[in-house]
Design a protein around this motif. Structure first.
Motif, short mmCIF file in Angstrom:
data_model
loop_
_atom_site.label_atom_id
_atom_site.label_comp_id
_atom_site.label_asym_id
_atom_site.label_seq_id
_atom_site.Cartn_x
_atom_site.Cartn_y
_atom_site.Cartn_z
N ASP A 151 0.83 -1.20 0.00
CA ASP A 151 0.00 0.00 0.00
C ASP A 151 0.87 1.26 0.00
O ASP A 151 0.53 2.27 -0.63
CB ASP A 151 -0.92 0.01 1.22
CG ASP A 151 -1.90 -1.17 1.23
OD1 ASP A 151 -2.42 -1.51 0.15
OD2 ASP A 151 -2.12 -1.75 2.31
N ALA A 152 2.02 1.19 0.70
CA ALA A 152 2.95 2.32 0.72
C ALA A 152 3.61 2.52 -0.65
O ALA A 152 3.85 3.66 -1.07
CB ALA A 152 4.01 2.11 1.79
N VAL A 153 3.89 1.43 -1.36
CA VAL A 153 4.44 1.55 -2.72
C VAL A 153 3.41 2.21 -3.62
O VAL A 153 3.74 3.08 -4.44
CB VAL A 153 4.85 0.17 -3.26
CG1 VAL A 153 5.28 0.28 -4.73
CG2 VAL A 153 5.98 -0.43 -2.44
N LEU A 154 2.14 1.82 -3.49
CA LEU A 154 1.10 2.43 -4.31
C LEU A 154 1.00 3.92 -4.04
O LEU A 154 0.75 4.71 -4.96
CB LEU A 154 -0.25 1.76 -4.05
CG LEU A 154 -1.32 2.11 -5.08
CD1 LEU A 154 -1.11 1.32 -6.36
CD2 LEU A 154 -2.72 1.87 -4.54
N GLN A 155 1.21 4.32 -2.79
CA GLN A 155 1.20 5.75 -2.47
C GLN A 155 2.25 6.48 -3.28
O GLN A 155 2.01 7.57 -3.82
CB GLN A 155 1.44 5.97 -0.98
CG GLN A 155 1.49 7.45 -0.59
CD GLN A 155 1.80 7.67 0.88
OE1 GLN A 155 1.94 6.71 1.65
NE2 GLN A 155 1.88 8.91 1.29
N GLN A 156 3.45 5.93 -3.39
CA GLN A 156 4.50 6.55 -4.19
C GLN A 156 4.09 6.66 -5.65
O GLN A 156 4.28 7.68 -6.30
CB GLN A 156 5.79 5.73 -4.10
CG GLN A 156 6.41 5.63 -2.72
CD GLN A 156 7.64 4.74 -2.74
OE1 GLN A 156 8.47 4.81 -3.65
NE2 GLN A 156 7.76 3.88 -1.75
N LEU A 157 3.49 5.59 -6.17
CA LEU A 157 3.09 5.57 -7.57
C LEU A 157 1.95 6.55 -7.84
O LEU A 157 1.86 7.12 -8.93
CB LEU A 157 2.68 4.16 -7.98
CG LEU A 157 3.76 3.08 -7.88
CD1 LEU A 157 3.19 1.73 -8.27
CD2 LEU A 157 4.96 3.43 -8.76
N ALA A 158 1.08 6.75 -6.84
CA ALA A 158 -0.05 7.65 -7.01
C ALA A 158 0.39 9.09 -7.24
O ALA A 158 -0.39 9.91 -7.77
CB ALA A 158 -0.97 7.57 -5.79
N GLU A 159 1.60 9.42 -6.87
CA GLU A 159 2.12 10.77 -7.03
C GLU A 159 2.72 11.02 -8.41
O GLU A 159 3.07 12.15 -8.74
CB GLU A 159 3.17 11.05 -5.95
CG GLU A 159 2.60 10.97 -4.52
CD GLU A 159 3.68 11.02 -3.46
OE1 GLU A 159 4.89 11.03 -3.83
OE2 GLU A 159 3.33 11.03 -2.27
N GLN A 206 -8.58 11.93 -15.77
CA GLN A 206 -8.89 13.29 -15.35
C GLN A 206 -8.97 13.28 -13.84
O GLN A 206 -9.82 12.62 -13.27
CB GLN A 206 -10.20 13.79 -15.95
CG GLN A 206 -10.48 15.24 -15.59
CD GLN A 206 -11.86 15.67 -16.01
OE1 GLN A 206 -12.62 14.88 -16.55
NE2 GLN A 206 -12.20 16.91 -15.74
N ARG A 207 -8.06 13.99 -13.19
CA ARG A 207 -8.03 13.99 -11.73
C ARG A 207 -9.18 14.82 -11.17
O ARG A 207 -9.63 15.75 -11.78
CB ARG A 207 -6.69 14.55 -11.23
CG ARG A 207 -5.49 13.68 -11.60
CD ARG A 207 -4.25 14.26 -10.97
NE ARG A 207 -3.03 13.63 -11.42
CZ ARG A 207 -2.46 12.57 -10.87
NH1 ARG A 207 -3.02 12.01 -9.83
NH2 ARG A 207 -1.34 12.08 -11.35
N VAL A 251 2.20 7.27 -14.30
CA VAL A 251 1.60 6.04 -13.79
C VAL A 251 0.17 6.32 -13.36
O VAL A 251 -0.10 7.35 -12.73
CB VAL A 251 2.40 5.47 -12.60
CG1 VAL A 251 1.69 4.28 -11.97
CG2 VAL A 251 3.82 5.08 -13.03
N ILE A 252 -0.75 5.43 -13.71
CA ILE A 252 -2.09 5.45 -13.13
C ILE A 252 -2.14 4.29 -12.14
O ILE A 252 -2.19 3.12 -12.53
CB ILE A 252 -3.17 5.30 -14.21
CG1 ILE A 252 -3.14 6.50 -15.16
CG2 ILE A 252 -4.56 5.19 -13.57
CD1 ILE A 252 -4.13 6.44 -16.30
N ALA A 253 -2.09 4.63 -10.86
CA ALA A 253 -2.03 3.64 -9.79
C ALA A 253 -3.44 3.42 -9.24
O ALA A 253 -4.12 4.38 -8.86
CB ALA A 253 -1.10 4.12 -8.67
N LEU A 254 -3.87 2.16 -9.19
CA LEU A 254 -5.22 1.83 -8.78
C LEU A 254 -5.20 0.77 -7.67
O LEU A 254 -4.60 -0.29 -7.85
CB LEU A 254 -6.02 1.30 -9.97
CG LEU A 254 -6.13 2.26 -11.17
CD1 LEU A 254 -6.76 1.53 -12.36
CD2 LEU A 254 -6.95 3.49 -10.80
N GLY A 255 -5.83 1.06 -6.55
CA GLY A 255 -5.90 0.12 -5.44
C GLY A 255 -7.23 -0.62 -5.46
O GLY A 255 -8.29 -0.02 -5.24
#
Length: 240
Positions: A47-55, A239-240, A59-63
């Motif tokens: 989940d912490a890695v996804l946080q990095q990718l979300a920034e 689109q954010r 990359v479009i990071a999806l949990g």
């Protein structure tokens, strides 16, 4: 490790964001799906890695929170059986009979343990390099007011097999205090929490695609073009 992506898929990955002033431009984003659960003790590092990718804009990071760990004492508040089914379909496509968390799927093709940071980053760079300079499917998202958004897509060649046009909605962030299960007593902040995933059309690429869709709420919107049968993700826009 999943089989290497089909050669044809290398030429397809691409994106151009919408022209609306509220949209953020991105080129060739890599879609990363993290299959996770609040009840999984091994998941918080992923989940912490996804946080990095979300920034990242590339990359479009999806949990995607699954529900098959709910039986161990804590029901994931974001878990959906549809996401468990999506993960199982990837497993079947890759000749496996079982699934696990935390797992990341990169561009609908490569699979990797979600907490294996260096391997995740390496696969993302591989996919960015593969799409660089290639012919691209072009996708644009244009808000048109009153909760409407227009999806436009063009392909320089036919899509065989055809592709699914999918809309994904996600919640940017939420903090959860986990009161049971393997993570009992932990407080975890989750990012890019998928709340909705729908197939809205199928497209063969022979003609430009255009569709107006009605959206609920004001959260981020992702549109994916994915080979039918949950194959490679051929293009994406956000689109954010």
């Amino acid at each position: 490790m999943a089989p290497r992506p089909k050669e044809a898929a290398f030429a397809l990955v691409g994106v151009v964001m919408g022209l609306a002033s509220t949209a953020q431009a991105q080129t060739n984003p890599v879609v990363v799906e993290l299959y996770t659960s609040q009840g999984c003790a091994a998941c918080p590092p992923a989940d912490a890695v996804l946080q990095q990718l979300a920034e990242r804009d590339d990359v479009i990071a999806l949990g995607l929170h699954v529900d098959y760990w709910d039986y161990i004492g804590w029901a994931d508040s974001f878990g959906q059986s549809a996401f468990s089914s999506r993960q199982k379909e990837y497993a079947r496509n890759n000749g496996r009979a079982s699934v696990y968390t935390p797992q990341m799927i990169i561009s609908g093709q490569d699979e990797v343990k979600g907490s294996a940071t260096m391997k995740v980053m390496g696969l993302i760079q591989d996919h960015l390099a593969q799409s660089s300079g290639s012919q691209q499917i072009v996708v644009s998202l244009t808000p048109s007011g009153n909760g409407q958004m227009r999806i436009d897509a063009r392909s320089p060649f036919p899509l065989k097999p055809p592709a699914d046009i999918q809309i994904v909605r996600y919640r940017n962030t939420a903090e959860v205090e986990i009161m049971g299960g393997e993570n009992e007593g932990r407080k975890v902040t989750y990012h890019n929490i998928v709340t909705q995933w729908d197939i809205v059309a199928q497209w063969d690429g022979l003609e430009p695609f255009r569709k107006d869709v009605t959206l609920d709420g004001s959260g981020p919107v992702v549109v994916l073009v994915q080979e039918r049968g949950q194959g490679p993700i051929l293009a994406a826009a956000r689109q954010r």
